[in-house]
Design an enzyme around this catalytic site. Structure first.
Site, PDB file in Angstrom:
ATOM      1  N   LYS A   1       0.780  -1.305  -0.003  1.00  0.00           N
ATOM      2  CA  LYS A   1      -0.100  -0.220  -0.041  1.00  0.00           C
ATOM      3  C   LYS A   1       0.822   1.487  -0.028  1.00  0.00           C
ATOM      4  O   LYS A   1       0.588   2.331  -0.523  1.00  0.00           O
ATOM      5  CB  LYS A   1      -0.930  -0.115   1.104  1.00  0.00           C
ATOM      6  CG  LYS A   1      -1.976  -0.761   1.178  1.00  0.00           C
ATOM      7  CD  LYS A   1      -3.150  -0.395   1.929  1.00  0.00           C
ATOM      8  CE  LYS A   1      -4.526  -1.503   2.014  1.00  0.00           C
ATOM      9  NZ  LYS A   1      -5.207  -1.234   3.005  1.00  0.00           N
TER      10      LYS A   1
ATOM     11  N   LYS B   1      -4.401 -10.053  -7.389  1.00  0.00           N
ATOM     12  CA  LYS B   1      -5.715 -10.345  -6.635  1.00  0.00           C
ATOM     13  C   LYS B   1      -6.796  -9.311  -7.354  1.00  0.00           C
ATOM     14  O   LYS B   1      -6.515  -8.347  -7.414  1.00  0.00           O
ATOM     15  CB  LYS B   1      -5.324 -10.523  -5.186  1.00  0.00           C
ATOM     16  CG  LYS B   1      -5.629  -9.171  -4.478  1.00  0.00           C
ATOM     17  CD  LYS B   1      -5.719  -9.478  -2.852  1.00  0.00           C
ATOM     18  CE  LYS B   1      -5.596  -8.192  -2.485  1.00  0.00           C
ATOM     19  NZ  LYS B   1      -5.727  -8.017  -1.030  1.00  0.00           N
TER      20      LYS B   1
ATOM     21  N   LYS C   1     -10.400  -3.818  -4.780  1.00  0.00           N
ATOM     22  CA  LYS C   1     -11.264  -2.595  -4.822  1.00  0.00           C
ATOM     23  C   LYS C   1     -10.452  -1.535  -5.389  1.00  0.00           C
ATOM     24  O   LYS C   1     -10.959  -0.555  -5.905  1.00  0.00           O
ATOM     25  CB  LYS C   1     -11.944  -2.211  -3.574  1.00  0.00           C
ATOM     26  CG  LYS C   1     -11.899  -2.905  -2.249  1.00  0.00           C
ATOM     27  CD  LYS C   1     -12.607  -2.472  -1.039  1.00  0.00           C
ATOM     28  CE  LYS C   1     -12.547  -3.254  -0.178  1.00  0.00           C
ATOM     29  NZ  LYS C   1     -13.446  -3.229   1.041  1.00  0.00           N
TER      30      LYS C   1
HETATM   31  P1  TYM Z   1     -10.765  -5.896   3.461  1.00  0.00           P
HETATM   32  O1  TYM Z   1     -11.932  -5.087   3.640  1.00  0.00           O
HETATM   33  O2  TYM Z   1      -9.581  -5.449   2.602  1.00  0.00           O
HETATM   34  O3  TYM Z   1     -11.341  -7.382   3.254  1.00  0.00           O
HETATM   35  C1  TYM Z   1     -12.521  -8.009   3.348  1.00  0.00           C
HETATM   36  C2  TYM Z   1     -12.547  -9.485   3.267  1.00  0.00           C
HETATM   37  O4  TYM Z   1     -12.163  -9.854   1.793  1.00  0.00           O
HETATM   38  C3  TYM Z   1     -11.185 -10.697   1.511  1.00  0.00           C
HETATM   39  N1  TYM Z   1     -10.644 -10.539   0.231  1.00  0.00           N
HETATM   40  C4  TYM Z   1     -10.532 -11.553  -0.622  1.00  0.00           C
HETATM   41  N2  TYM Z   1     -10.736 -12.908  -0.712  1.00  0.00           N
HETATM   42  C5  TYM Z   1     -10.603 -13.488  -1.652  1.00  0.00           C
HETATM   43  N3  TYM Z   1      -9.952 -13.156  -2.909  1.00  0.00           N
HETATM   44  C6  TYM Z   1      -9.861 -11.621  -2.937  1.00  0.00           C
HETATM   45  N4  TYM Z   1      -9.428 -11.246  -4.274  1.00  0.00           N
HETATM   46  C7  TYM Z   1      -9.997 -10.818  -1.785  1.00  0.00           C
HETATM   47  N5  TYM Z   1     -10.002  -9.454  -1.696  1.00  0.00           N
HETATM   48  C8  TYM Z   1     -10.257  -9.401  -0.429  1.00  0.00           C
HETATM   49  C9  TYM Z   1     -10.149 -10.358   2.663  1.00  0.00           C
HETATM   50  O5  TYM Z   1      -9.103 -11.398   2.894  1.00  0.00           O
HETATM   51  C10 TYM Z   1     -11.097  -9.957   3.990  1.00  0.00           C
HETATM   52  O6  TYM Z   1     -11.308 -11.128   4.313  1.00  0.00           O
HETATM   53  N6  TYM Z   1      -7.681  -6.557   7.021  1.00  0.00           N
HETATM   54  C11 TYM Z   1      -9.257  -7.113   6.672  1.00  0.00           C
HETATM   55  C12 TYM Z   1     -10.196  -6.278   7.653  1.00  0.00           C
HETATM   56  C13 TYM Z   1     -10.145  -6.614   9.089  1.00  0.00           C
HETATM   57  C14 TYM Z   1     -10.173  -7.866   9.836  1.00  0.00           C
HETATM   58  C15 TYM Z   1      -9.948  -7.599  11.071  1.00  0.00           C
HETATM   59  C16 TYM Z   1     -10.219  -9.289   9.298  1.00  0.00           C
HETATM   60  C17 TYM Z   1      -9.859  -5.836  10.025  1.00  0.00           C
HETATM   61  N7  TYM Z   1      -9.863  -6.381  11.262  1.00  0.00           N
HETATM   62  C18 TYM Z   1     -10.241  -8.914  12.004  1.00  0.00           C
HETATM   63  C19 TYM Z   1     -10.412 -10.248  10.221  1.00  0.00           C
HETATM   64  C20 TYM Z   1     -10.284 -10.187  11.526  1.00  0.00           C
HETATM   65  C21 TYM Z   1      -9.281  -6.798   5.524  1.00  0.00           C
HETATM   66  O7  TYM Z   1      -8.544  -7.344   4.361  1.00  0.00           O
HETATM   67  O8  TYM Z   1     -10.423  -6.040   4.922  1.00  0.00           O
END
Ligand code: TYM
Length: 345
Positions: free
Chosen positions: A117, A205, A208
């Site tokens: 990032k 991957k 967004k």
């Molecule tokens: P975020 O909002 O970026 O993503 C949310 C979830 O979507 C999954 N994800 C994917 N899974 C498969 N293929 C993809 N291309 C893909 N892109 C995103 C992410 O792995 C995630 O599960 N850091 C976390 C948010 C968070 C969190 C937590 C998660 C904050 N606190 C505590 C678990 C436990 C995240 O990536 O959010």
């Protein structure tokens, strides 16, 4: 589920930034709905994580409702699981501070998501972005959650959560009496859909933040948009192979097959044998049909929930009360274990 000291509890979070895509749905949301039936679950909209990069204040609350609506549309039931905004429960930030004093700089410097990032610009990033995975550990451990359904990209953050939990347990263990205080949370990353790749480049991957909207299927896309994006997805000149060996070195094709299997809920081997030798035109048409059928009810329900923001707010507020009540005994033990004045029982 292997932890026998702590009762199983599931926690996961999704950031209220941008629209949700197929990767979020398959990697996270769909798993949430499946887990709620036999586990105690908390699903959090992590708005504190969102502000590690600039957000428009006037939009954040709506984006938060948007994710809550997506959770419900994916099948999460507010009577079975808690669905709330992270900022409504102070334990997240309080425990993050204590964990800041447990985690080591070197651990955070190794986090690949921060490096991705920040790029070459890390000096100009917020301290919050650097500290993001510490807050993530606090999210999970404020409830002593044992299991965390996430996509594969979160694996390293989950390892850090385990390291923080283990170090806290060591630092504040006997004689203070907390050798197993925190569970070491396990990621639940399995099945096809754990790593959904871009439709324009199967080595990246689905994300967004990809500038090309054609690279991802958004949960808000219409059936026509979904079909068009799949029709235009990158492929090669070969056909669909009959066996997994034939996917080697063909990330774009492997991605489409994996998406098909995840959405149709069948093994990849079956997708390959059903479509062996098929050209990509008919294969993509079949995939578009499967994708539209699987995602249409989610999009429809999401719109329905979003039409009643007051009801979403009521659900989130009730859930936040529940989450606060679950975190309070954990936090009062943490304060006592650390030894703060006034916290002795
Ligand atoms: P975020 O909002 O970026 O993503 C949310 C979830 O979507 C999954 N994800 C994917 N899974 C498969 N293929 C993809 N291309 C893909 N892109 C995103 C992410 O792995 C995630 O599960 N850091 C976390 C948010 C968070 C969190 C937590 C998660 C904050 N606190 C505590 C678990 C436990 C995240 O990536 O959010």
């Amino acid at each position: 589920m292997t932890d026998t000291t702590h009762s199983p509890r599931v926690f996961s979070g999704v950031q209220p930034t941008g629209t949700l895509h197929l990767g979020n749905y398959l990697g996270a949301l769909r798993k949430f709905a499946r887990l709620q039936h036999d586990h105690d679950c908390l699903f959090c909209i992590v708005d504190l994580h969102a502000i590690t990069v600039p957000q428009e204040p006037g939009k954040l609350a709506d984006q938060t409702r948007h994710i809550a609506a997506a959770f419900l549309a994916a099948g999460v039931e507010p009577d079975k699981a808690l669905v709330y905004a992270q900022s409504a429960v102070p334990a997240h930030t309080e425990l993050a501070w204590y964990f800041n004093c447990v985690a080591r700089m070197g651990w955070l410097q190794r986090m690949t998501q921060f490096k991705d990032k920040a790029g070459k610009n890390s000096e100009a990033m917020s301290v919050g972005l650097f500290d993001y995975p510490v807050l993530q550990a606090a999210d999970i451990l404020a409830f002593k959650a044992t299991h965390v359904p996430v996509g594969e990209d979160q694996k390293q953050h989950l390892e850090l959560s385990r390291d923080i939990a283990a170090k806290f347990n060591r630092d504040f263990g006997e004689p203070a009496g907390a050798p197993d205080f925190f569970p070491l949370p396990e990621p639940l990353i399995d099945g096809p859909g754990a790593r959904v790749m871009s439709l324009r480049d199967g080595t990246k991957k689905m994300s967004k933040s990809d500038p090309s909207d054609a690279s991802r299927i958004n949960l808000s896309d219409t059936p026509e948009q979904i079909a068009k994006k799949i029709r235009k997805a990158k492929t090669d000149t070969g056909g669909v192979p009959g066996e997994a060996d034939g996917l080697e070195g063909r990330p774009d094709i492997a991605n489409l097959v994996s998406i098909y299997a995840a959405l149709a809920d069948i093994p990849e081997a079956q997708v390959l044998s059903d479509h062996a030798g098929s050209q990509f035109g008919p294969f993509k048409a079949a995939l578009a049909e499967v994708a539209v059928e699987a995602l249409r009810p989610v999009g429809d329900l999401m719109r329905r929930y979003l039409a009643d923001p007051d009801e979403l707010d009521r659900i989130m507020s009730r859930s936040a009360d529940g989450a606060r009540a679950l975190s309070e005994p954990v936090m009062s033990d943490v304060r006592r274990i650390i030894g703060f004045h006034g916290s002795a029982s």
